[in-house]
Design a protein around this motif. Structure first.
Motif, PDB file in Angstrom:
ATOM      1  N   GLY A 114     -60.258  62.297 -37.653  1.00  0.00           N
ATOM      2  CA  GLY A 114     -59.477  62.706 -39.095  1.00  0.00           C
ATOM      3  C   GLY A 114     -59.347  63.728 -39.379  1.00  0.00           C
TER       4      GLY A 114
ATOM      5  N   ASP B 164     -64.412  60.737 -42.562  1.00  0.00           N
ATOM      6  CA  ASP B 164     -65.354  61.155 -43.640  1.00  0.00           C
ATOM      7  C   ASP B 164     -65.794  59.970 -44.902  1.00  0.00           C
TER       8      ASP B 164
ATOM      9  N   GLY C 141     -68.032  54.235 -43.191  1.00  0.00           N
ATOM     10  CA  GLY C 141     -67.030  52.406 -42.514  1.00  0.00           C
ATOM     11  C   GLY C 141     -65.564  52.322 -42.942  1.00  0.00           C
TER      12      GLY C 141
ATOM     13  N   ASP D 229     -61.754  51.638 -51.932  1.00  0.00           N
ATOM     14  CA  ASP D 229     -62.280  52.861 -52.274  1.00  0.00           C
ATOM     15  C   ASP D 229     -63.885  52.984 -52.325  1.00  0.00           C
TER      16      ASP D 229
ATOM     17  N   ALA E  82     -55.676  50.559 -48.396  1.00  0.00           N
ATOM     18  CA  ALA E  82     -57.111  50.602 -48.253  1.00  0.00           C
ATOM     19  C   ALA E  82     -56.084  51.706 -46.382  1.00  0.00           C
ATOM     20  N   LYS E  83     -56.430  53.078 -46.801  1.00  0.00           N
ATOM     21  CA  LYS E  83     -55.612  54.138 -46.184  1.00  0.00           C
ATOM     22  C   LYS E  83     -56.789  54.569 -44.373  1.00  0.00           C
ATOM     23  N   VAL E  84     -58.168  53.699 -45.123  1.00  0.00           N
ATOM     24  CA  VAL E  84     -58.799  54.826 -44.177  1.00  0.00           C
ATOM     25  C   VAL E  84     -58.605  54.160 -42.519  1.00  0.00           C
TER      26      VAL E  84
END
Ligand code: ADP
Ligand code: ASP
Ligand code: MG
Length: 412
Positions: A9, A173, A176, A181, A207-209
């Motif tokens: 990312g 970053d 997991g 958040d 949850a933008k992961v």
């Protein structure tokens, strides 16, 4: 030997020092005998900067030209990573979306249709690493297309499916997927393994992961996903099918996670007449304009009397939504349009809800104890969402995280 996709990312690609660290990780996988395709994001902040410049050029910019501009960030990082790998003695080449090609339809949030991996097969056969820019594809007319914000996750999963990879590793970053958040709740706990279904719900409620579409794609093709830190060597989160999760984790929490989404705007139409077709007259033009309506609340207290209708749309769609509503004001017959962007949607997600009653009640009680007012509510089989004033975002996420027993015990 395994075939893997490694996706890095924006934070992982932000600057040459980090790109060198990424190249080190790639080298390790190659030296372990694996066939590796790397998907990269633009440097952190770069896509925001490019989007902003499009807006400055013209507020209602042409989607085709927007794609030409914003796809460029990933072109830079893929070239830089290939050069860095070559400098380390790793045989590497970058391949832009059009060079494979990655065929996609539409602009701004294009959908991937097909990926031709023959170029990659040849690269792997010759012992090379392929570096591919995320977020981009090429349309049938050979125009650049981008896949929507956060789309490099979807590029990575789609590529993994097309090249029949053994797994797709998403390096980011955080180390997991957490119960919420971790930047908002320091006591958030890392989840070792989670089902596709729960991850899909968590992603879709904010949850933008992982980009939601990437999880949907992994679920459809049963592609094993992992979310890992690109900075530290430690196990991340595995995203897999229900059976694999149950085997490893028989006594799961009822609630898996809490997510928040600030990207919601509330619209209330006052004085809507109580007659068949009034609601249809409102949502028909919104659907035609491709506006995503999320929560909807209407209650008619007494038959025949006008009522209020509240619903939410993505904040970016608010001006267009109001313009569409003005056009049907006469036909639908409402009196006023009220709008509010200072709202947040907070959601609790967990498959345990299917077999446990009272989750929604507990959520409402917990928020009521803190004096937090609910503006709208929606539920699905494994999710409860509430809309509340934005000022309460952190408080609401924190108290719900505690109430559902998700807080990680602090190390002594
Ligand atoms: P990348 O640039 O690597 O794609 P993103 O910024 O898109 O990274 O996604 C990672 C971020 O997602 C984290 O920094 C974290 O703040 C946020 N996030 C939101 N919810 C969660 C969650 N439940 N678990 C982990 N991270 C989350
Ligand atoms: N660079 C794109 C974005 O910021 C895609 C991504 O990073 O996933 O949205
Ligand atoms: Mg992302």
């Amino acid at each position: 030997m395994a075939r893997i996709v490694m996706k890095f990312g924006g934070t992982s690609m932000a600057g040459m020092e980090r790109i060198r660290a990424v190249a080190e990780r790639v080298r390790r996988e190659v030296e372990a005998g694996n066939e590796v395709a790397v998907v990269v994001s633009a440097m952190a902040g770069e896509t925001d900067r490019l989007v902003q410049m499009c807006r400055e050029a013209a507020p209602l910019y042409d989607p085709r030209e927007y794609d030409v501009v914003v796809a460029s960030g990933e072109q830079v990082t893929s070239g830089l990573l290939a050069i860095t790998l070559q400098g380390m003695g790793v045989k590497a080449r970058s391949y832009m979306g059009w060079q494979l090609p990655i065929r996609a339809s539409g602009h701004v949030s294009a959908l991937i249709e097909t990926i031709d991996v023959s170029v990659l097969d040849r690269a792997f056969a010759a012992g090379g690493v392929a570096v591919i820019p995320g977020f981009q594809g090429v349309t049938g007319d050979n125009e650049l297309a981008t896949l929507g914000r956060g789309g490099s996750d979807t590029s990575a999963v789609a590529l993994a499916v097309a090249m029949k990879a053994d797994r797709c590793d998403i390096y980011t970053d955080v180390d997991g997927v957490y119960t919420t958040d971790p930047r908002i709740v320091p006591r958030a706990a890392k989840i070792d393994i989670i089902t596709y279904e729960e991850m899909l719900e968590l992603a879709s409620v904010g949850a933008k992961v992982l980009q939601t579409r990437s999880v949907g794609l992994a679920m459809r093709f049963n592609m094993p996903l992992q979310v890992l830190s690109s900075f530290e060597d430690r196990p991340g989160t595995i995203i897999a099918g229900e059976e694999a999760v149950e085997e490893r984790n028989m006594e799961r929490n009822i609630i898996t996670g809490i997510a928040h989404d600030l990207n919601e705007a509330r619209i209330t139409l006052r004085g809507l007449p109580d007659r068949p077709g009034a609601v249809a007259a409102i949502f028909r033009p919104l659907a035609a304009a491709n506006i995503n309506v999320d929560m909807i609340v209407q209650s008619v207290a007494r038959a025949g009397e006008p009522s209020d209708l509240t619903f939410t749309v993505p904040t970016a769609s608010l001006p267009e939504t109001v313009a569409e509503l003005e056009k049907v004001r006469q036909e639908a017959g409402f009196a006023d349009i009220l709008t509010d962007t200072d709202v947040v949607k907070i959601s609790a997600v967990g498959v345990g809800m299917r077999s446990n009653a009272g989750i929604a009640a507990k959520m409402f009680d917990t928020l009521a104890e803190r004096g937090i007012n609910l503006l709208a509510i929606t539920t699905s089989e494994i999710k409860v969402s509430v809309l509340i004033p934005e000022a309460y975002t952190e408080l609401a996420v924190r108290v719900l995280h505690t109430a559902f027993g998700l807080d990680q015990e602090r190390a002594a």
